[in-house]
Enzyme design. Sequence first.
Site, PDB file in Angstrom:
ATOM      1  N   ASN A  80      -6.678  -3.328   1.531  1.00  0.00           N
ATOM      2  CA  ASN A  80      -5.666  -5.076   2.146  1.00  0.00           C
ATOM      3  C   ASN A  80      -7.153  -5.884   2.243  1.00  0.00           C
ATOM      4  O   ASN A  80      -8.097  -5.211   2.964  1.00  0.00           O
ATOM      5  CB  ASN A  80      -4.582  -5.251   3.785  1.00  0.00           C
ATOM      6  CG  ASN A  80      -3.862  -5.263   3.019  1.00  0.00           C
ATOM      7  OD1 ASN A  80      -3.181  -4.912   2.218  1.00  0.00           O
ATOM      8  ND2 ASN A  80      -2.837  -4.978   4.208  1.00  0.00           N
ATOM      9  N   ARG A 112       0.607  -1.295  -0.046  1.00  0.00           N
ATOM     10  CA  ARG A 112      -0.239   0.091   0.260  1.00  0.00           C
ATOM     11  C   ARG A 112       0.617   0.987   0.027  1.00  0.00           C
ATOM     12  O   ARG A 112       0.814   2.252  -0.442  1.00  0.00           O
ATOM     13  CB  ARG A 112      -1.101  -0.023   1.209  1.00  0.00           C
ATOM     14  CG  ARG A 112      -1.988  -1.105   0.755  1.00  0.00           C
ATOM     15  CD  ARG A 112      -2.779  -1.333   2.073  1.00  0.00           C
ATOM     16  NE  ARG A 112      -2.428  -1.386   3.452  1.00  0.00           N
ATOM     17  CZ  ARG A 112      -1.975  -1.369   4.412  1.00  0.00           C
ATOM     18  NH1 ARG A 112      -3.325  -0.840   5.485  1.00  0.00           N
ATOM     19  NH2 ARG A 112      -2.130  -1.995   5.806  1.00  0.00           N
TER      20      ARG A 112
END
Length: 96
Positions: free
Chosen positions: A42, A24
Amino acid sequence: MLTRRKTVRKYIRFYGQVQAVGFRWTAMQAAKLYGVTGWVRNEYDDSVSMEIQGTERQIDDVIAAIERGTYIVIDRMEVKKLETVEEERGFRVRYH
């Protein structure tokens, strides 16, 4: 004559070694570098999902940058085209 590059939006689901490896953060940095908008998060099944908006080239550049991440290993991606979101600004990490 210059032609305007077409903006597209895609939903991408990444599978492989994509959680707990800086995915990320890498996606955020690449999104800023290449000027795309959208989000990344996620998922509960250890995959990562992303909505990303920009030109095809910008999106390809972001994915290539993510793939260069030190511990990131993308085994496969599922990609769907979406309608663009005109008012969207920036790229962020989303949480459930």
